[in-house]
Design an enzyme around this catalytic site. Structure first.
Site, mmCIF file in Angstrom:
data_model
loop_
_atom_site.group_PDB
_atom_site.id
_atom_site.type_symbol
_atom_site.label_atom_id
_atom_site.label_comp_id
_atom_site.label_asym_id
_atom_site.label_seq_id
_atom_site.Cartn_x
_atom_site.Cartn_y
_atom_site.Cartn_z
ATOM 1 N N ILE A 31 0.815 -1.239 0.000
ATOM 2 C CA ILE A 31 0.000 0.000 0.000
ATOM 3 C C ILE A 31 0.836 1.272 0.000
ATOM 4 O O ILE A 31 0.319 2.339 -0.316
ATOM 5 C CB ILE A 31 -0.992 0.136 1.200
ATOM 6 C CG1 ILE A 31 -0.417 -0.399 2.486
ATOM 7 C CG2 ILE A 31 -2.350 -0.400 0.882
ATOM 8 C CD1 ILE A 31 -1.203 0.066 3.699
ATOM 9 N N GLN A 93 12.852 -4.433 9.101
ATOM 10 C CA GLN A 93 11.572 -5.142 9.021
ATOM 11 C C GLN A 93 10.576 -4.477 9.963
ATOM 12 O O GLN A 93 10.844 -4.330 11.156
ATOM 13 C CB GLN A 93 11.741 -6.628 9.394
ATOM 14 C CG GLN A 93 10.454 -7.425 9.206
ATOM 15 C CD GLN A 93 10.620 -8.919 9.511
ATOM 16 O OE1 GLN A 93 11.657 -9.349 10.015
ATOM 17 N NE2 GLN A 93 9.599 -9.686 9.196
ATOM 18 N N HIS A 99 8.205 -11.727 4.446
ATOM 19 C CA HIS A 99 7.674 -11.341 3.134
ATOM 20 C C HIS A 99 8.821 -10.909 2.231
ATOM 21 O O HIS A 99 9.825 -10.362 2.696
ATOM 22 C CB HIS A 99 6.648 -10.207 3.252
ATOM 23 C CG HIS A 99 7.150 -9.019 4.021
ATOM 24 N ND1 HIS A 99 7.163 -8.981 5.404
ATOM 25 C CD2 HIS A 99 7.692 -7.840 3.610
ATOM 26 C CE1 HIS A 99 7.662 -7.820 5.806
ATOM 27 N NE2 HIS A 99 8.007 -7.119 4.739
HETATM 28 P P1 5GP Z 1 9.026 -4.292 5.873
HETATM 29 O O1 5GP Z 1 9.717 -3.018 6.238
HETATM 30 O O2 5GP Z 1 8.429 -4.978 7.075
HETATM 31 O O3 5GP Z 1 9.906 -5.211 5.071
HETATM 32 O O4 5GP Z 1 7.859 -3.879 4.903
HETATM 33 C C1 5GP Z 1 6.507 -3.972 5.198
HETATM 34 C C2 5GP Z 1 5.738 -3.428 4.006
HETATM 35 O O5 5GP Z 1 4.360 -3.721 4.208
HETATM 36 C C3 5GP Z 1 5.841 -1.904 3.847
HETATM 37 O O6 5GP Z 1 6.414 -1.612 2.576
HETATM 38 C C4 5GP Z 1 4.403 -1.411 3.971
HETATM 39 O O7 5GP Z 1 4.100 -0.390 3.068
HETATM 40 C C5 5GP Z 1 3.578 -2.677 3.706
HETATM 41 N N1 5GP Z 1 2.320 -2.718 4.423
HETATM 42 C C6 5GP Z 1 2.143 -2.468 5.748
HETATM 43 N N2 5GP Z 1 0.843 -2.640 6.072
HETATM 44 C C7 5GP Z 1 0.199 -3.017 4.935
HETATM 45 C C8 5GP Z 1 -1.158 -3.333 4.637
HETATM 46 O O8 5GP Z 1 -2.047 -3.299 5.496
HETATM 47 N N3 5GP Z 1 -1.460 -3.679 3.368
HETATM 48 C C9 5GP Z 1 -0.498 -3.722 2.390
HETATM 49 N N4 5GP Z 1 -0.903 -4.074 1.173
HETATM 50 N N5 5GP Z 1 0.790 -3.413 2.630
HETATM 51 C C10 5GP Z 1 1.139 -3.071 3.892
#
Ligand code: 5GP
Ligand code: ZN
Length: 136
Positions: A31, A93, A99
């Site tokens: 998102i 993270q 992911h």
């Molecule tokens: P991280 O920093 O944990 O690797 O990345 C998490 C990612 O998840 C971020 O890029 C963030 O924009 C995305 N994200 C967080 N919450 C949501 C959500 O509710 N829906 C979607 N589609 N993406 C999310």
């Protein structure tokens, strides 16, 4: 997993723009994308990081990532993308459900994924290799 946002997406409790689904994995659009089209590929079983994922889930997730990456390239990309996985707080993270990020790259986009390079001292590189090898 209680309170996990990606588990809620897996369970269809909150919506997501899904692009891929099989019995073990889902893929959906981030998102807050680094570039438009930025996808997340997520194992359905909750695990915090790559190191905690079961091998079956890991295999399914990386295969799904390849499918999504190809679809990204064929739909509106040009074949260039970064595959990024942040594992743990210090690695950036934020969502504690493993992911893979697939971020399409474009000419002159403003995204920078670069690091400065350090140097090892004398024989230090072999010492690091020996320490790591003990735990393989
Ligand atoms: P991280 O920093 O944990 O690797 O990345 C998490 C990612 O998840 C971020 O890029 C963030 O924009 C995305 N994200 C967080 N919450 C949501 C959500 O509710 N829906 C979607 N589609 N993406 C999310
Ligand atoms: Zn989860």
């Amino acid at each position: 997993m209680e309170g996990c946002i990606f588990c809620k997406i897996v369970d269809n409790k909150i919506p997501a723009a899904k692009v891929y689904e099989d019995s073990k994995v889902i893929g959906f659009l981030d998102i807050m994308p680094a570039n438009k089209g930025h996808c997340l590929v997520v194992p359905k079983n909750h695990a915090q990081t790559l190191a905690e994922m079961g091998d079956d889930d890991l295999c399914a997730t990386i295969k799904a990532a390849k499918k999504v990456a190809r679809a990204l390239s064929l739909s509106f990309g040009n074949g260039s993308f970064n595959m990024v996985m942040n594992n743990g707080k210090e690695a950036g993270q934020i969502v504690g459900h493993a992911h893979i990020h697939l971020i399409p790259r474009f000419q002159k986009d403003r995204l920078r994924i670069k690091w400065s390079h350090l140097k090892y001292g004398e024989n230090e590189i072999n010492e690091y290799a020996d320490k790591i090898k003990k735990f393989i």
